[in-house]
Design an enzyme around this catalytic site. Structure first.
Site, PDB file in Angstrom:
ATOM      1  N   TYR A  56       0.839  -1.204   0.000  1.00 54.38           N
ATOM      2  CA  TYR A  56       0.000   0.000   0.000  1.00 54.38           C
ATOM      3  C   TYR A  56       0.872   1.253   0.000  1.00 54.38           C
ATOM      4  O   TYR A  56       0.650   2.189  -0.778  1.00 54.38           O
ATOM      5  CB  TYR A  56      -0.908  -0.022   1.227  1.00 54.38           C
ATOM      6  N   LYS A  60       1.425   4.202  -3.048  1.00 61.78           N
ATOM      7  CA  LYS A  60       1.155   5.625  -2.886  1.00 61.78           C
ATOM      8  C   LYS A  60       2.327   6.470  -3.384  1.00 61.78           C
ATOM      9  O   LYS A  60       2.141   7.501  -4.033  1.00 61.78           O
ATOM     10  CB  LYS A  60       0.845   5.951  -1.427  1.00 61.78           C
ATOM     11  N   PRO A  83      -3.838  12.850   3.468  1.00 60.78           N
ATOM     12  CA  PRO A  83      -4.413  12.796   4.814  1.00 60.78           C
ATOM     13  C   PRO A  83      -3.764  11.705   5.654  1.00 60.78           C
ATOM     14  O   PRO A  83      -3.252  10.712   5.138  1.00 60.78           O
ATOM     15  CB  PRO A  83      -5.894  12.462   4.560  1.00 60.78           C
ATOM     16  N   VAL A  84      -3.834  11.904   6.970  1.00 62.15           N
ATOM     17  CA  VAL A  84      -3.375  10.889   7.925  1.00 62.15           C
ATOM     18  C   VAL A  84      -4.587  10.054   8.337  1.00 62.15           C
ATOM     19  O   VAL A  84      -5.566   9.970   7.613  1.00 62.15           O
ATOM     20  CB  VAL A  84      -2.684  11.561   9.129  1.00 62.15           C
ATOM     21  N   SER A  98     -10.844   3.958   9.351  1.00 61.95           N
ATOM     22  CA  SER A  98     -10.138   4.059  10.618  1.00 61.95           C
ATOM     23  C   SER A  98     -11.064   4.328  11.798  1.00 61.95           C
ATOM     24  O   SER A  98     -10.614   4.311  12.942  1.00 61.95           O
ATOM     25  CB  SER A  98      -9.076   5.167  10.528  1.00 61.95           C
TER      26      SER A  98
END
Length: 229
Positions: A56, A60, A83-84, A98
């Site tokens: 993953y 990115k 984003p986190v 999440s």
């Protein structure tokens, strides 16, 4: 992006990526590291060691760099937002995001907590941002004429232990599942993800504390059946 180039009428492309393109680096020893848009996850290390979710993270990095090259070659205005860990209520009535991870200290879901612990271990912080702020940041970088390049989207760096203490104080009716708090959990973040570039260019986060982030997520967790009513 090929279609955008062909049309010739698209003013800007916004690519939503992930902070995973920034955080996975083997050289972050000790404390006090600050990662920003100039930081990249180490693709060669990830391919060689193959830690959890390595594919993953590599994807990115590769997507961001390929998109950037294409935009430069075709003269496209490209802005990338990273984003986190994203929290907060959403319109969806089912979620595999999440949200269940971040509610696991209250729900007691061991599998979801394992994901949360893995994020902290790989990032050396628990970086959070509210969904509303991600959406607002998307609009900001799309509409701000001077926006360019890459932007980290993170409003708070914390840890699982800090999160557990907050939840125990704010929502005592649920009872934090302290039995989950074992292993190598951080007392304080060793790494901080900086969103200074986004703020410097005029963006202001609405949700900067755990209070704001969790208020509506608790109700969302009830609606999803993650938490009892």
């Amino acid at each position: 992006m090929r279609s955008c180039a062909k049309a010739g009428t698209v003013k800007r492309v916004v690519l939503t990526s992930s902070a995973s393109s920034v955080t996975r680096r083997p050289d972050l020893q000790g404390d006090g590291h600050v990662l920003d848009e100039e930081s990249w996850s180490d693709v060669e290390h990830l391919r060689a060691e193959k830690p959890p979710t390595w594919g993953y993270c590599v994807s990115k990095v590769l997507v961001e760099k390929a998109a950037s090259r294409f935009a430069q070659e075709r003269g496209i205005s490209l802005v990338t937002l990273c984003p986190v860990v994203t929290v907060g209520a959403a319109p969806a009535r089912r979620t595999r995001t999440s949200v269940p991870n971040c509610l696991s200290l209250l729900s007691g879901d061991e599998a979801e907590f394992a994901v949360l612990a893995a994020i902290e271990k790989s990032c050396s912080t628990m970086p959070l941002v509210h969904l509303d702020d991600v959406c607002r940041a998307e609009l900001f970088v799309a509409e701000e004429p001077a926006a360019a390049g890459k932007y980290l989207c993170c409003s708070l760096n914390t840890t699982i232990l800090e999160l557990a203490r907050f939840l125990a104080h704010k929502y005592p009716q649920y009872g934090v599942k302290t039995g989950l708090l074992s292993g190598e959990l951080l007392e304080k973040p060793r790494v901080r993800l900086s969103s200074a570039k986004l703020v410097r260019e005029g963006f202001e986060y609405k949700y900067k504390t755990l209070d704001g982030m969790y208020d509506d997520m608790i109700e969302y967790g009830k609606a999803l059946g993650i938490l009892p009513n």
